[in-house]
Design a protein around this motif. Structure first.
Motif, PDB file in Angstrom:
ATOM      1  N   ALA A 178       0.829  -1.197   0.000  1.00 11.21           N
ATOM      2  CA  ALA A 178       0.000   0.000   0.000  1.00 11.21           C
ATOM      3  C   ALA A 178       0.867   1.250   0.000  1.00 11.21           C
ATOM      4  CB  ALA A 178      -0.931  -0.007   1.213  1.00 11.21           C
ATOM      5  N   LEU A 179       1.971   1.240   0.777  1.00 12.70           N
ATOM      6  CA  LEU A 179       2.867   2.397   0.813  1.00 12.70           C
ATOM      7  C   LEU A 179       3.579   2.565  -0.509  1.00 12.70           C
ATOM      8  CD1 LEU A 179       4.125   4.663   2.428  1.00 12.70           C
ATOM      9  CD2 LEU A 179       5.797   3.050   3.320  1.00 12.70           C
ATOM     10  N   ARG A 180       3.956   1.447  -1.155  1.00 11.36           N
ATOM     11  CA  ARG A 180       4.629   1.557  -2.451  1.00 11.36           C
ATOM     12  C   ARG A 180       3.708   2.194  -3.492  1.00 11.36           C
ATOM     13  NH1 ARG A 180       5.539  -3.390  -3.145  1.00 11.36           N
ATOM     14  NH2 ARG A 180       7.573  -3.452  -2.129  1.00 11.36           N
ATOM     15  N   ARG A 181       2.435   1.814  -3.474  1.00 11.54           N
ATOM     16  CA  ARG A 181       1.503   2.428  -4.426  1.00 11.54           C
ATOM     17  C   ARG A 181       1.364   3.919  -4.182  1.00 11.54           C
ATOM     18  NH1 ARG A 181      -1.530  -2.330  -3.416  1.00 11.54           N
ATOM     19  NH2 ARG A 181      -2.867  -1.186  -1.971  1.00 11.54           N
ATOM     20  N   LYS A 182       1.340   4.322  -2.908  1.00 12.79           N
ATOM     21  CA  LYS A 182       1.228   5.738  -2.605  1.00 12.79           C
ATOM     22  C   LYS A 182       2.461   6.487  -3.053  1.00 12.79           C
ATOM     23  CE  LYS A 182      -0.925   9.248  -0.928  1.00 12.79           C
ATOM     24  NZ  LYS A 182      -2.165   9.721  -1.558  1.00 12.79           N
ATOM     25  N   VAL A 183       3.643   5.919  -2.845  1.00 18.68           N
ATOM     26  CA  VAL A 183       4.885   6.565  -3.297  1.00 18.68           C
ATOM     27  C   VAL A 183       4.883   6.697  -4.816  1.00 18.68           C
ATOM     28  CG1 VAL A 183       7.379   6.267  -3.440  1.00 18.68           C
ATOM     29  CG2 VAL A 183       6.216   5.841  -1.289  1.00 18.68           C
ATOM     30  N   ASP A 184       4.418   5.663  -5.521  1.00 19.64           N
ATOM     31  CA  ASP A 184       4.356   5.739  -6.988  1.00 19.64           C
ATOM     32  C   ASP A 184       3.404   6.832  -7.434  1.00 19.64           C
ATOM     33  OD1 ASP A 184       6.128   3.684  -7.114  1.00 19.64           O
ATOM     34  OD2 ASP A 184       4.624   2.128  -7.455  1.00 19.64           O
ATOM     35  N   GLU A 185       2.262   6.962  -6.739  1.00 24.86           N
ATOM     36  CA  GLU A 185       1.326   8.024  -7.101  1.00 24.86           C
ATOM     37  C   GLU A 185       1.940   9.403  -6.914  1.00 24.86           C
ATOM     38  OE1 GLU A 185      -2.804   5.652  -5.933  1.00 24.86           O
ATOM     39  OE2 GLU A 185      -2.181   7.421  -4.841  1.00 24.86           O
ATOM     40  N   LEU A 186       2.618   9.604  -5.781  1.00 20.86           N
ATOM     41  CA  LEU A 186       3.244  10.906  -5.530  1.00 20.86           C
ATOM     42  C   LEU A 186       4.355  11.189  -6.533  1.00 20.86           C
ATOM     43  CD1 LEU A 186       3.409  10.798  -1.625  1.00 20.86           C
ATOM     44  CD2 LEU A 186       1.807  12.058  -3.064  1.00 20.86           C
ATOM     45  N   PHE A 187       5.136  10.162  -6.919  1.00 18.78           N
ATOM     46  CA  PHE A 187       6.191  10.377  -7.893  1.00 18.78           C
ATOM     47  C   PHE A 187       5.612  10.770  -9.250  1.00 18.78           C
ATOM     48  CE2 PHE A 187       8.727   8.581 -11.382  1.00 18.78           C
ATOM     49  CZ  PHE A 187       9.883   9.340 -11.245  1.00 18.78           C
ATOM     50  N   LEU A 188       4.558  10.081  -9.671  1.00 22.02           N
ATOM     51  CA  LEU A 188       3.945  10.423 -10.960  1.00 22.02           C
ATOM     52  C   LEU A 188       3.335  11.813 -10.931  1.00 22.02           C
ATOM     53  CD1 LEU A 188       2.273   7.012 -11.830  1.00 22.02           C
ATOM     54  CD2 LEU A 188       4.328   7.994 -12.831  1.00 22.02           C
ATOM     55  N   ARG A 189       2.774  12.182  -9.776  1.00 23.69           N
ATOM     56  CA  ARG A 189       2.231  13.532  -9.669  1.00 23.69           C
ATOM     57  C   ARG A 189       3.344  14.572  -9.775  1.00 23.69           C
ATOM     58  NH1 ARG A 189      -1.500  15.782  -4.645  1.00 23.69           N
ATOM     59  NH2 ARG A 189      -1.902  17.848  -5.522  1.00 23.69           N
ATOM     60  N   TRP A 190       4.490  14.309  -9.103  1.00 21.63           N
ATOM     61  CA  TRP A 190       5.618  15.232  -9.200  1.00 21.63           C
ATOM     62  C   TRP A 190       6.151  15.285 -10.623  1.00 21.63           C
ATOM     63  CZ3 TRP A 190      10.646  13.792 -10.529  1.00 21.63           C
ATOM     64  CH2 TRP A 190      11.611  14.787 -10.418  1.00 21.63           C
ATOM     65  N   SER A 192       4.538  15.005 -13.358  1.00 19.78           N
ATOM     66  CA  SER A 192       3.656  15.702 -14.283  1.00 19.78           C
ATOM     67  C   SER A 192       3.606  17.201 -14.033  1.00 19.78           C
ATOM     68  CB  SER A 192       2.243  15.118 -14.183  1.00 19.78           C
ATOM     69  OG  SER A 192       1.730  15.313 -12.872  1.00 19.78           O
ATOM     70  N   GLU A 193       4.269  17.718 -12.987  1.00 20.82           N
ATOM     71  CA  GLU A 193       4.269  19.147 -12.725  1.00 20.82           C
ATOM     72  C   GLU A 193       5.047  19.892 -13.813  1.00 20.82           C
ATOM     73  OE1 GLU A 193       2.753  20.798 -10.458  1.00 20.82           O
ATOM     74  OE2 GLU A 193       1.929  19.140  -9.282  1.00 20.82           O
ATOM     75  N   ALA A 194       4.616  21.133 -14.094  1.00 20.57           N
ATOM     76  CA  ALA A 194       5.271  21.938 -15.131  1.00 20.57           C
ATOM     77  C   ALA A 194       6.711  22.278 -14.741  1.00 20.57           C
ATOM     78  CB  ALA A 194       4.470  23.218 -15.371  1.00 20.57           C
ATOM     79  N   ASP A 195       6.933  22.605 -13.460  1.00 14.99           N
ATOM     80  CA  ASP A 195       8.296  22.927 -13.032  1.00 14.99           C
ATOM     81  C   ASP A 195       9.224  21.725 -13.195  1.00 14.99           C
ATOM     82  OD1 ASP A 195       7.400  25.426 -12.388  1.00 14.99           O
ATOM     83  OD2 ASP A 195       7.137  24.976 -10.247  1.00 14.99           O
ATOM     84  N   THR A 196       8.711  20.550 -12.917  1.00 15.52           N
ATOM     85  CA  THR A 196       9.522  19.343 -13.087  1.00 15.52           C
ATOM     86  C   THR A 196       9.879  19.130 -14.549  1.00 15.52           C
ATOM     87  OG1 THR A 196       8.375  18.373 -11.202  1.00 15.52           O
ATOM     88  CG2 THR A 196       9.642  16.884 -12.602  1.00 15.52           C
ATOM     89  N   ARG A 200       8.451  17.070 -24.228  1.00 14.21           N
ATOM     90  CA  ARG A 200       8.337  18.465 -23.814  1.00 14.21           C
ATOM     91  C   ARG A 200       7.282  18.650 -22.718  1.00 14.21           C
ATOM     92  NH1 ARG A 200       8.483  21.554 -29.708  1.00 14.21           N
ATOM     93  NH2 ARG A 200      10.591  20.891 -30.299  1.00 14.21           N
ATOM     94  N   ARG A 201       6.169  17.934 -22.843  1.00 14.10           N
ATOM     95  CA  ARG A 201       5.083  18.115 -21.884  1.00 14.10           C
ATOM     96  C   ARG A 201       4.307  16.820 -21.705  1.00 14.10           C
ATOM     97  NH1 ARG A 201       3.211  20.479 -17.448  1.00 14.10           N
ATOM     98  NH2 ARG A 201       0.933  20.660 -17.418  1.00 14.10           N
ATOM     99  N   ILE A 202       4.297  16.284 -20.480  1.00 16.76           N
ATOM    100  CA  ILE A 202       3.483  15.117 -20.156  1.00 16.76           C
ATOM    101  C   ILE A 202       2.189  15.619 -19.541  1.00 16.76           C
ATOM    102  CG2 ILE A 202       3.308  13.011 -18.768  1.00 16.76           C
ATOM    103  CD1 ILE A 202       6.313  12.777 -18.874  1.00 16.76           C
ATOM    104  N   PRO A 203       1.056  15.358 -20.145  1.00 19.23           N
ATOM    105  CA  PRO A 203      -0.209  15.879 -19.594  1.00 19.23           C
ATOM    106  C   PRO A 203      -0.508  15.272 -18.232  1.00 19.23           C
ATOM    107  CG  PRO A 203      -0.623  14.301 -21.354  1.00 19.23           C
ATOM    108  CD  PRO A 203       0.843  14.574 -21.370  1.00 19.23           C
TER     109      PRO A 203
END
Length: 549
Positions: free
Chosen positions: A6-18, A20-24, A131-134
């Protein structure tokens, strides 16, 4: 230490969210350009210069490539025409500048006369896909495409408040406000309490608009908004206590529950039943906390919307049926002889005329299926735990029921039912069959039948996934701990069982309907006997006072 699933899935979600950020994305593109600029191939004849360059020259050249516009010391030395750097004078052959000098020469406008072999074409731009990941992760719902929807919703809310005295809405007025917000009718109590109406008795238009505007800007679908309205401050999930104000409003205002107005002592028990059924169906993680994702994947909000359209509460069999509550509570009341709303192992063993084995009863009281709650104070189960037990016992086809009984049979908690664990439960079944004068199957023969029925992917190891994939999980469980249902199923054909598994309604709904009719018939017989005998009338009246209406 390895992460839990469960923690690994949450870490993966947070990484994918980071990611997809424009600054990233800008940071990654900038780093990619630097890597390409520094990775330009050097001419073969320049290798001796690098080989005999003093320590630090390579790092200086790398800094020159990594920081455009800020030349390192070696580059500044060669920026003056006609003065080669010290490294070049020390070991570079005549006419071949060192790496730092080449990097400087390539970046200084305009460059001096460059040998023909060193002319390089500009690096191609990165492909469009890099260039941009939606954005694709929306834990609070996907934002609406049009920004004007928030203002339009606020305008409808203000128009609804304009019809109330002093633009203040009471609890009775919140139905019109909920419809103005575009929410189902029975969201009115959560909206009222979220705006602080329980403290002042009413809600002003300014206070409600501020709360609703914040919700619209942060929560973009019904699941996220419902969780936000009910959750406690600082949380992003729902616990059982969060549903009490919402369900109390359903009890007070739904036409199908109007007969409960004069029986307030049963309000809390009906609410407890509904809450446990909600968590039984929605909380698939067994955490005791309902998240937006779990609520979004369930049908609970659709059932809440149906409360407005369906005047007969008993038609909403998944969560709100009063008949189902009546059956569950009466079954619990029969076992709870001292009526303290707690039952022990002996009380639970009397369920269905001692159909469940004592070893399974012990496993239920061991805390294997109490979802983090203590089995009970003094080794007893509460009414909330009994709701889970009864639904799981009467409908072994649902995913939660399969998980419930799998947890009970998995003695060592390794996620696999071994042959030892199966033999442990079947040994008591064999003794009980012999006590009835029946000849039980040897364990080896029974095991072969069960393995053929489940067909596990790993021979000799039955997992939870195997049982969920198998369409005959009730047959498997009843074989090992429910004697009455085991004997009943032995008289049926397997093909008939397969047809039964796809039938509607569910096993639980059929059981609840049959038991409700039986309870009503027994109550009618009791009143008829009471009419004929004054002494029996007093006993029936005393029992009727304790039963729900």
């Amino acid at each position: 230490m390895a992460l839990r699933p469960a923690l690994r899935r949450k870490v993966d979600e947070l990484f994918l969210r980071w990611l997809s950020e424009a600054d990233t994305q800008r940071l990654l593109r900038r780093g990619l350009r630097r890597i390409r600029a520094c990775a330009q191939p050097a001419p073969p004849d320049a290798q001796p210069a690098r080989a005999c360059a003093p320590p630090g020259t390579a790092r200086t050249a790398a800094r020159a490539c990594a920081e455009p516009g800020i030349p390192p010391p070696a580059a500044r030395a060669c920026a003056e025409p006609g003065i080669p750097p010290p490294a070049a004078r020390a070991c570079a052959p005549p006419g071949i500048p060192p790496p730092a000098a080449r990097a400087c020469a390539e970046r200084s406008p305009p460059p001096p006369a460059r040998p023909t072999g060193q002319v390089q074409s500009p690096a191609p731009p990165p492909p469009d896909s890099s260039r941009r990941i939606p954005s694709f992760y929306f834990p609070l719902g996907r934002p609406p495409p049009r920004a004007g929807e928030v203002d339009a919703s606020i305008a409808r809310v203000e128009a609804a408040f304009a019809r109330f005295p002093q633009e203040r809405a009471t609890a009775r007025d919140m139905g019109a406000v909920a419809k103005a917000c575009g929410c189902p009718l029975y969201w009115k109590a959560p909206l009222f309490y979220a705006a602080g109406g329980d403290r002042a008795g009413s809600v002003s238009v300014h206070k409600f608009v501020a709360v609703w505007r914040k919700i619209l800007h942060t929560c973009h679908d019904d699941a996220a908004r419902f969780v936000h309205l009910l959750m406690a401050p600082g949380c992003n999930y729902l616990v059982p206590e969060d549903f009490v104000p919402f369900l109390q409003d359903v009890v007070n205002t739904h036409p199908g529950l109007s007969f409960l107005k004069d029986a307030s002592e049963f309000h809390s028990r009906y609410i407890t039943t509904v809450i446990q059924r909600i968590f039984y169906t929605v909380n698939r993680s067994w955490s005791g906390r309902i998240t937006c994702t779990e609520l979004r994947r369930s049908s609970f909000l659709q059932n809440v919307a149906l409360l407005e359209e369906e005047p007969d509460i008993n038609q909403l069999t998944e969560f709100f049926s009063y008949e189902h509550f009546y059956v569950i509570y009466c079954k619990f009341w029969e076992l709870d002889t001292d009526h303290d709303l707690l039952i022990d192992a002996r009380d639970l063993a009397r369920h269905a005329d001692h159909a469940i084995s004592t070893r399974m009863i012990d496993r239920i009281f061991s805390g294997a299926v109490t979802r983090g709650r203590r089995a009970a104070q003094g080794g007893k189960l509460s009414y909330a735990d009994f709701v889970w037990f009864l639904i799981s016992e009467e409908d072994k086809r649902s995913p939660t029921s399969i998980e419930y009984w799998f947890r009970c049979m998995d003695l060592d908690g390794d996620g696999v039912l071994s042959m030892f664990e199966l033999e442990f439960f079947y040994a008591e079944q064999r003794r009980r069959l012999r006590a009835l004068g029946l000849d039980p199957l040897p364990f080896h023969d029974c095991l072969c039948q069960m393995l053929d029925l489940v067909q596990p992917r790993t021979p000799g190891r039955i997992t939870l996934r195997d049982l969920k994939r198998c369409q005959l999980a009730p047959v498997f469980f009843d074989t090992f701990f429910n004697l009455e249902k085991y004997l009943d199923r032995e008289q049926r054909e397997q093909a008939w069982l397969l047809r039964e598994s796809a039938a509607e309604p569910s096993d639980w709904e059929r059981y609840a309907a049959e038991e409700y009719d039986a309870l009503l018939a027994a109550e009618d017989d009791g009143w008829e006997a009471a009419a004929a005998s004054p002494g029996a009338a007093a006993a029936v009246y005393e029992f009727a006072e304790d039963e729900p209406p």
